[in-house]
Write a protein that holds these residues in place. Structure first.
Motif, PDB file in Angstrom:
ATOM      1  N   ARG A  75      31.145  10.651   7.113  1.00  0.00           N
ATOM      2  CA  ARG A  75      31.175  11.142   5.733  1.00  0.00           C
ATOM      3  C   ARG A  75      30.596  12.554   5.677  1.00  0.00           C
ATOM      4  NH1 ARG A  75      34.448   9.212   2.237  1.00  0.00           N
ATOM      5  NH2 ARG A  75      33.114   9.897   0.532  1.00  0.00           N
ATOM      6  N   GLU A  78      33.059  15.042   6.824  1.00  0.00           N
ATOM      7  CA  GLU A  78      34.032  15.331   5.767  1.00  0.00           C
ATOM      8  C   GLU A  78      33.441  16.289   4.740  1.00  0.00           C
ATOM      9  OE1 GLU A  78      37.267  14.502   5.667  1.00  0.00           O
ATOM     10  OE2 GLU A  78      36.845  13.790   7.701  1.00  0.00           O
ATOM     11  N   HIS A  79      32.159  16.114   4.444  1.00  0.00           N
ATOM     12  CA  HIS A  79      31.503  17.022   3.496  1.00  0.00           C
ATOM     13  C   HIS A  79      31.487  18.456   4.033  1.00  0.00           C
ATOM     14  CE1 HIS A  79      30.649  13.526   1.321  1.00  0.00           C
ATOM     15  NE2 HIS A  79      29.407  13.285   1.705  1.00  0.00           N
ATOM     16  N   LYS A  81      33.610  19.759   6.155  1.00  0.00           N
ATOM     17  CA  LYS A  81      34.979  20.260   6.050  1.00  0.00           C
ATOM     18  C   LYS A  81      35.291  20.690   4.621  1.00  0.00           C
ATOM     19  CE  LYS A  81      37.008  17.486   9.788  1.00  0.00           C
ATOM     20  NZ  LYS A  81      37.986  16.395  10.078  1.00  0.00           N
ATOM     21  N   SER A  82      34.819  19.869   3.666  1.00  0.00           N
ATOM     22  CA  SER A  82      35.054  20.178   2.248  1.00  0.00           C
ATOM     23  C   SER A  82      34.419  21.497   1.862  1.00  0.00           C
ATOM     24  CB  SER A  82      34.499  19.042   1.379  1.00  0.00           C
ATOM     25  OG  SER A  82      34.500  19.404   0.014  1.00  0.00           O
ATOM     26  N   SER A  85      36.383  24.546   3.382  1.00  0.00           N
ATOM     27  CA  SER A  85      37.835  24.371   3.395  1.00  0.00           C
ATOM     28  C   SER A  85      38.595  25.553   2.822  1.00  0.00           C
ATOM     29  CB  SER A  85      38.210  23.106   2.608  1.00  0.00           C
ATOM     30  OG  SER A  85      37.790  23.245   1.259  1.00  0.00           O
ATOM     31  N   HIS A  94      36.843  15.316  -1.312  1.00  0.00           N
ATOM     32  CA  HIS A  94      37.119  13.948  -1.736  1.00  0.00           C
ATOM     33  C   HIS A  94      35.799  13.242  -1.983  1.00  0.00           C
ATOM     34  CE1 HIS A  94      39.202  10.113  -2.083  1.00  0.00           C
ATOM     35  NE2 HIS A  94      38.266   9.601  -1.295  1.00  0.00           N
TER      36      HIS A  94
END
Length: 311
Positions: A75, A78-79, A81-82, A85, A94
């Motif tokens: 998770r 992903e943060h 990457k966010s 981005s 997301h």
């Protein structure tokens, strides 16, 4: 110690599928390749991660511990990457949110409508869960944040109170309890109740209260949502315990009356639950601020400081 993110993803797939073959399929690998990777991961950690049987696999205590860490690590990836981005000021990413029934039906639709209107790059997965599952989901990284009411303390959980949630008794006009200024929850158990569906946080909360009394909730009918509950109450099917905010709204058009509950637990504090506010992606911190703004509550000073970087 070096961790391969692909191995962690595969490990999660296998754990969630309760099957090496099923996990391998989700990861688009052969079963043999998946088995080799999992054995190598066990060797690197020096711990057995799965109990294997002809029915599939089951996590060992060490595997259960790794699952929590693996979800949190991925998770966080992903943060990252966010946040990098290419979108400005946290406009992409997301978010997964676990929330109670009242939050999902009463205020989150409006909050998310405004929040997402100016952030086309953000997607949200909003799921209704019981309080214990909200807490567990935030702690193990399955959810980015949770919305709870009442007591929801757990080690490693950060709670950010943002509003109050009062529960009231709703009765049809002319009911014997309608003219009472206050009643106790125990008194209401003498009458049939209209309750929400199984799995709703409010129903579970009320059932926990009656269980502590050594009683059972006298449910006459269960419905999917607050509006059908109020309509059943208006029709005289039963009485019901509802959040005051929604009960007041339906009282404008339906023949129901609201009676205050004397129980201390009837007034509950709503809170946003996170593992660590600063670890949320910028879009997550922006959503936290949007919830505070919608409810008209001022966040604690420490929360304000941490949110200041969002603007």
């Amino acid at each position: 110690m070096h961790f391969d993110l692909q191995d962690l993803r595969l490990f999660i797939h296998v754990a969630e599928a309760y099957s090496l073959t099923g996990g391998a399929q989700r990861a688009h690998l052969s079963t043999a390749a998946a088995s080799t990777r999992m054995k190598a991961l066990e060797g690197q950690l020096g711990s057995r991660l799965f109990y294997r049987s002809s029915q599939g696999v089951e996590l060992t205590p060490a595997g259960d511990r790794l699952l929590r860490h693996a979800r949190a690590i991925l998770r966080q990836v992903e943060h990252v990457k966010s946040d990098f981005s290419g979108y400005a000021d946290g406009a992409a990413g997301h978010l997964r949110i676990f929330a109670n029934t009242t939050a999902i039906t009463e205020f989150m639709p409006e909050v998310l409508a405004r929040f997402l209107a100016t952030r086309p790059g953000i997607t949200v997965d909003l799921q209704e869960r019981l309080t214990r599952d909200i807490v567990r989901g935030v702690l193990d990284g399955t959810a980015d944040l949770g919305i709870v009411a009442g007591v929801a303390k757990a080690q490693g959980l950060q709670l950010l109170p943002f509003s109050l949630d009062r529960l009231v008794l709703a009765v049809p006009r002319g009911h014997v309890l309608a003219n009472r200024p206050r009643v106790s929850f125990q008194e209401t158990l003498a009458y049939p109740h209209v309750g929400l569906h199984d799995g709703s946080t409010l129903l579970q909360f009320l059932q926990d209260q009656v269980k502590d009394m050594g009683r059972s909730l006298p449910l006459r009918i269960q419905v999917l949502g607050f509006e059908p509950a109020c309509r059943m109450i208006e029709a005289g099917v039963g009485i019901g315990i509802l959040p005051e905010s929604c009960a007041l709204r339906y009282q404008r058009t339906l023949a129901i009356q609201l009676v205050e509950l004397s129980d201390a637990w009837a007034q509950r504090e709503r809170s946003i639950a996170v593992r660590e506010l600063e670890a949320l992606p910028s879009c997550g911190r922006a959503l936290v601020e949007a919830i505070f703004d919608h409810e008209g509550f001022s966040p604690p000073s420490t929360t304000t400081d941490k949110l200041s970087s969002v603007q």
